[in-house]
Design an enzyme around this catalytic site. Structure first.
Site, short mmCIF file in Angstrom:
data_model
loop_
_atom_site.label_atom_id
_atom_site.label_comp_id
_atom_site.label_asym_id
_atom_site.label_seq_id
_atom_site.Cartn_x
_atom_site.Cartn_y
_atom_site.Cartn_z
N ARG A 1 2.39 -6.60 9.41
CA ARG A 1 1.39 -5.62 10.04
C ARG A 1 1.93 -5.23 11.20
O ARG A 1 2.04 -4.25 11.79
CB ARG A 1 -0.04 -6.03 9.79
CG ARG A 1 -0.49 -5.79 8.37
CD ARG A 1 -1.79 -6.57 8.13
NE ARG A 1 -2.46 -6.00 6.73
CZ ARG A 1 -3.77 -6.56 6.33
NH1 ARG A 1 -4.33 -7.38 7.19
NH2 ARG A 1 -4.13 -6.00 5.36
N GLU B 1 -9.18 -10.08 -7.97
CA GLU B 1 -8.15 -9.29 -7.91
C GLU B 1 -6.63 -9.28 -8.76
O GLU B 1 -6.27 -8.07 -9.04
CB GLU B 1 -7.63 -9.40 -6.41
CG GLU B 1 -8.77 -8.90 -5.50
CD GLU B 1 -8.27 -9.03 -3.93
OE1 GLU B 1 -9.37 -8.58 -3.07
OE2 GLU B 1 -7.39 -9.49 -3.47
N LYS C 1 0.73 -1.17 -0.15
CA LYS C 1 0.14 0.02 0.09
C LYS C 1 1.03 1.12 -0.07
O LYS C 1 2.03 1.29 0.43
CB LYS C 1 -0.92 -0.15 1.29
CG LYS C 1 -1.66 -1.16 1.17
CD LYS C 1 -2.84 -1.16 2.43
CE LYS C 1 -3.72 -2.42 2.40
NZ LYS C 1 -4.94 -2.34 3.26
N THR D 1 -5.79 -7.54 10.19
CA THR D 1 -6.10 -6.35 9.66
C THR D 1 -5.52 -5.19 10.83
O THR D 1 -4.94 -4.13 10.34
CB THR D 1 -7.55 -6.25 9.42
OG1 THR D 1 -7.99 -7.42 8.74
CG2 THR D 1 -7.87 -4.97 8.80
N PHE E 1 -15.47 2.91 6.74
CA PHE E 1 -14.44 3.27 6.52
C PHE E 1 -13.92 3.13 4.93
O PHE E 1 -12.69 3.60 4.47
CB PHE E 1 -13.21 2.34 7.07
CG PHE E 1 -13.44 0.74 6.82
CD1 PHE E 1 -12.84 0.34 5.57
CD2 PHE E 1 -14.12 -0.10 7.53
CE1 PHE E 1 -12.91 -1.09 5.18
CE2 PHE E 1 -14.16 -1.52 7.31
CZ PHE E 1 -13.51 -1.87 5.91
N TYR F 1 -12.04 -2.06 -4.03
CA TYR F 1 -12.59 -2.46 -2.93
C TYR F 1 -14.32 -2.29 -2.71
O TYR F 1 -14.60 -1.99 -1.79
CB TYR F 1 -12.13 -1.36 -1.88
CG TYR F 1 -10.70 -1.59 -1.29
CD1 TYR F 1 -10.47 -2.96 -0.44
CD2 TYR F 1 -9.72 -0.69 -1.19
CE1 TYR F 1 -9.25 -3.20 -0.13
CE2 TYR F 1 -8.31 -1.29 -0.83
CZ TYR F 1 -8.14 -2.45 -0.07
OH TYR F 1 -7.02 -2.55 0.51
N ARG G 1 -1.80 -14.40 3.86
CA ARG G 1 -2.51 -13.79 5.06
C ARG G 1 -1.68 -14.13 6.26
O ARG G 1 -1.79 -13.16 7.15
CB ARG G 1 -3.80 -14.46 5.02
CG ARG G 1 -4.73 -14.16 3.70
CD ARG G 1 -5.27 -13.00 3.75
NE ARG G 1 -6.07 -12.44 4.68
CZ ARG G 1 -6.71 -11.19 4.87
NH1 ARG G 1 -6.76 -10.31 3.74
NH2 ARG G 1 -7.09 -10.79 5.93
N ASN H 1 -1.99 -0.23 7.13
CA ASN H 1 -1.16 -1.52 7.25
C ASN H 1 -0.74 -2.25 6.35
O ASN H 1 -0.36 -3.39 6.37
CB ASN H 1 -2.59 -2.40 7.89
CG ASN H 1 -3.43 -2.53 6.87
OD1 ASN H 1 -3.37 -2.17 5.74
ND2 ASN H 1 -4.49 -3.49 7.19
N HIS I 1 -1.93 -5.49 1.31
CA HIS I 1 -3.30 -6.09 1.14
C HIS I 1 -2.83 -7.50 0.72
O HIS I 1 -1.97 -7.79 -0.02
CB HIS I 1 -4.08 -5.37 -0.10
CG HIS I 1 -5.11 -6.18 -0.55
ND1 HIS I 1 -6.51 -6.27 -0.04
CD2 HIS I 1 -5.18 -6.95 -1.61
CE1 HIS I 1 -6.99 -6.90 -0.63
NE2 HIS I 1 -6.55 -7.59 -1.74
N1 UDP Z 1 -10.02 -1.05 7.05
C1 UDP Z 1 -9.86 0.19 8.01
N2 UDP Z 1 -10.80 0.06 9.15
C2 UDP Z 1 -11.43 -1.24 9.45
C3 UDP Z 1 -11.25 -2.34 8.82
C4 UDP Z 1 -10.50 -2.13 7.65
O1 UDP Z 1 -9.52 1.11 7.51
O2 UDP Z 1 -12.11 -1.15 10.57
C5 UDP Z 1 -8.99 -0.96 6.07
C6 UDP Z 1 -7.66 -1.48 6.18
O3 UDP Z 1 -6.63 -0.86 5.43
C7 UDP Z 1 -7.82 -2.89 5.51
C8 UDP Z 1 -8.79 -2.53 4.46
O4 UDP Z 1 -9.65 -1.72 4.93
O5 UDP Z 1 -6.68 -3.47 5.17
C9 UDP Z 1 -9.73 -3.96 4.01
O6 UDP Z 1 -10.41 -4.39 5.17
P1 UDP Z 1 -10.46 -5.96 5.53
O7 UDP Z 1 -11.44 -6.26 6.40
O8 UDP Z 1 -10.79 -6.68 3.85
O9 UDP Z 1 -9.00 -6.31 5.69
P2 UDP Z 1 -7.71 -7.14 5.08
O10 UDP Z 1 -8.50 -8.16 4.22
O11 UDP Z 1 -7.04 -6.17 4.30
O12 UDP Z 1 -6.89 -7.56 6.37
MG MG Z 2 -10.05 -8.03 2.84
#
Ligand code: UDP
Ligand code: MG
Length: 138
Positions: free
Chosen positions: A102, A126, A9, A91, A57, A49, A85, A112, A115
């Site tokens: 992270r 994706e 990112k 996250t 968010f 997204y 992952r 974070n 992705h």
């Molecule tokens: N995000 C955020 N606030 C939240 C949850 C997610 O800003 O409460 C952002 C964060 O950058 C995250 C992205 O949105 O990586 C996508 O969310 P997701 O739940 O898909 O998490 P990921 O798959 O990236 O772990």
């Molecule tokens: Mg995700």
């Protein structure tokens, strides 16, 4: 062989963490099958997204994701979706396990660093969002 999409990112790129992140993938035996640096516009970030369009968010996230260059990669290997992952961590970096990307580098639940696709279906969507078949090294 399984494939997944990884993004470094804008915070990861601007903080000089591209090499560090790729090293973690390579050390874990993951192959980088395609890679490019690009900057998304707001609309492209919103399309990427789209699954989160109703989340509180969403606006902030898509603003952040279009704020600077990112590195997009296709990772390849056995079980690579889950493996990636695990290397990324939760996250919310405060809940991420030690020695995850992270936990080590994120500063914020939004900023974070990385992705990673979370299922075979999202990986396919994706990967195709960023790469065409000529860009994948066989
Ligand atoms: N995000 C955020 N606030 C939240 C949850 C997610 O800003 O409460 C952002 C964060 O950058 C995250 C992205 O949105 O990586 C996508 O969310 P997701 O739940 O898909 O998490 P990921 O798959 O990236 O772990
Ligand atoms: Mg995700």
């Amino acid at each position: 062989m399984e494939r997944t999409l990884s993004l470094i990112k804008p915070d990861g790129v601007s903080r000089g963490l591209v090499g560090e992140v790729i090293k973690r993938f390579e050390d874990a035996g993951i192959r980088v099958a395609a890679m490019k640096m690009l900057k998304m516009n707001r609309q492209q970030a919103e399309g990427f997204y789209a699954v989160h369009k109703d989340k509180p968010f969403f606006d902030s996230l898509t603003g952040f994701m279009s704020s600077g260059p990112i590195v997009a990669m296709v990772l390849e290997g056995e079980g690579v979706i889950e493996k990636n992952r695990k290397l990324m961590g939760a996250t919310n970096y405060k809940e991420a396990e030690e020695e995850t990307i992270r936990r080590d580098f994120a500063t914020d639940i939004e900023k974070n660093i990385v992705h990673g696709s979370d299922s075979p279906e999202t990986a396919e969507f994706e990967i195709n969002y960023f790469f065409n078949r000529f860009e994948l090294v066989i």
